[in-house]
Motif scaffolding. Structure first.
Motif, short mmCIF file in Angstrom:
data_model
loop_
_atom_site.label_atom_id
_atom_site.label_comp_id
_atom_site.label_asym_id
_atom_site.label_seq_id
_atom_site.Cartn_x
_atom_site.Cartn_y
_atom_site.Cartn_z
N GLY A 76 83.35 69.33 64.24
CA GLY A 76 84.13 68.95 63.07
C GLY A 76 85.11 67.81 63.25
N PHE A 77 85.12 67.16 64.41
CA PHE A 77 86.01 66.03 64.63
C PHE A 77 85.41 64.77 64.03
N VAL A 78 86.26 63.92 63.47
CA VAL A 78 85.84 62.64 62.90
C VAL A 78 86.71 61.53 63.49
N ARG A 79 86.14 60.35 63.51
CA ARG A 79 86.87 59.19 64.04
C ARG A 79 88.02 58.85 63.11
N VAL A 80 89.22 58.67 63.71
CA VAL A 80 90.40 58.35 62.90
C VAL A 80 91.08 57.08 63.39
N GLY A 81 90.52 56.42 64.42
CA GLY A 81 91.14 55.20 64.91
C GLY A 81 90.60 54.82 66.27
N ARG A 82 91.22 53.78 66.83
CA ARG A 82 90.86 53.28 68.17
C ARG A 82 92.10 53.31 69.05
N TYR A 83 91.85 53.32 70.35
CA TYR A 83 92.93 53.43 71.32
C TYR A 83 92.52 52.73 72.60
N THR A 84 93.43 52.00 73.22
CA THR A 84 93.16 51.37 74.50
C THR A 84 93.64 52.29 75.60
N PHE A 85 92.71 52.69 76.46
CA PHE A 85 92.98 53.59 77.58
C PHE A 85 92.89 52.80 78.86
N MET A 86 93.97 52.79 79.63
CA MET A 86 94.03 51.97 80.83
C MET A 86 93.62 52.76 82.08
N VAL A 87 92.74 52.16 82.86
CA VAL A 87 92.36 52.68 84.18
C VAL A 87 92.70 51.56 85.14
N GLY A 88 93.84 51.68 85.81
CA GLY A 88 94.35 50.57 86.60
C GLY A 88 94.63 49.41 85.67
N ASN A 89 94.02 48.25 85.96
CA ASN A 89 94.18 47.08 85.09
C ASN A 89 93.02 46.91 84.12
N HIS A 90 92.14 47.89 84.08
CA HIS A 90 90.95 47.83 83.22
C HIS A 90 91.24 48.55 81.90
N ALA A 91 91.02 47.85 80.80
CA ALA A 91 91.25 48.43 79.47
C ALA A 91 89.93 48.96 78.91
N ASP A 92 89.90 50.26 78.62
CA ASP A 92 88.76 50.88 77.96
C ASP A 92 89.06 51.05 76.48
N GLU A 93 88.02 51.08 75.70
CA GLU A 93 88.17 51.35 74.27
C GLU A 93 87.77 52.80 74.01
N ASP A 94 88.71 53.55 73.47
CA ASP A 94 88.47 54.95 73.11
C ASP A 94 88.51 55.10 71.60
N ASP A 95 87.74 56.05 71.11
CA ASP A 95 87.87 56.45 69.72
C ASP A 95 88.88 57.57 69.65
N LEU A 96 89.75 57.50 68.68
CA LEU A 96 90.62 58.62 68.37
C LEU A 96 89.87 59.48 67.37
N MET A 97 89.83 60.78 67.62
CA MET A 97 89.13 61.71 66.74
C MET A 97 90.08 62.82 66.35
N GLY A 98 89.93 63.30 65.13
CA GLY A 98 90.80 64.36 64.66
C GLY A 98 90.03 65.39 63.86
N ARG A 99 90.62 66.55 63.79
CA ARG A 99 90.05 67.65 63.00
C ARG A 99 91.20 68.40 62.34
N VAL A 100 91.11 68.55 61.05
CA VAL A 100 92.10 69.31 60.31
C VAL A 100 91.78 70.80 60.50
N LEU A 101 92.83 71.59 60.69
CA LEU A 101 92.63 73.04 60.86
C LEU A 101 92.70 73.73 59.51
#
Length: 167
Positions: free
Chosen positions: A142-167
């Motif tokens: 039931g999670f849906v994409r609600v945005g994007r987020y930059t996740f850092m691993v050292g100096n490497h920037a990954d692109e993550d999806d933010l996902m959310g689910r209403v209870l």
């Protein structure tokens, strides 16, 4: 599979599980120095402090007395706006031999129950955009994409999806 809440005594096992799982899933994406810098932040001392923090809840999956997975949930830190209170599923990791066992679903269910108990109106998480297995798992739940987020691993920037689910 047995399930329980984690505590500071689990720090060494959680540290090893996190590193093993992270490297197996994502290690090939990073330069050695970026991976080492990232993993260097997660020693047993940090895990012990997190496991002792009452704001965080660790749900543990064990098989034959060995920790094979965990879900960590706590207050929202991700850059997303939700209506009402939200809980963040900060991590859900399983060792390779526990994948497909139902432990991931059981850990997610326990984290969702924690959110409800704590009065959250929603649960939010981030997932690497190319982690298709995890994305499908969360979408089935039931999670849906609600945005994007930059996740850092050292100096490497990954692109993550933010996902959310209403209870």
């Amino acid at each position: 599979m047995d399930y329980r809440l984690g505590g500071p005594a689990d720090a060494t096992a959680i540290a090893a599980l996190f590193e093993t799982s992270f490297v197996a899933t994502f290690g090939h994406l990073y330069a050695a120095e970026d991976l080492a810098a990232f993993l260097g932040q997660f020693g047993p001392e940090r895990w012990a402090a997190e496991l002792a923090d009452p704001a965080l809840v660790f749900h543990i999956a064990e098989h034959d007395g060995r920790i094979v997975g965990y879900a960590k949930a706590g207050p929202l830190t991700l850059p997303v706006e939700v209506e009402g209170a939200a809980l963040e599923l900060r991590q859900l990791y399983l060792l390779a031999d526990a994948q497909g066992s139902g432990a991931g679903q059981a850990l997610l269910d326990r984290a969702m129950a924690t959110a409800a108990t704590r009065g959250a109106a929603a649960v939010v998480l981030s997932v690497y955009v190319d982690n298709h297995r995890a994305r499908r798992f969360y979408e089935r739940n039931g999670f849906v994409r609600v945005g994007r987020y930059t996740f850092m691993v050292g100096n490497h920037a990954d692109e993550d999806d933010l996902m959310g689910r209403v209870l």
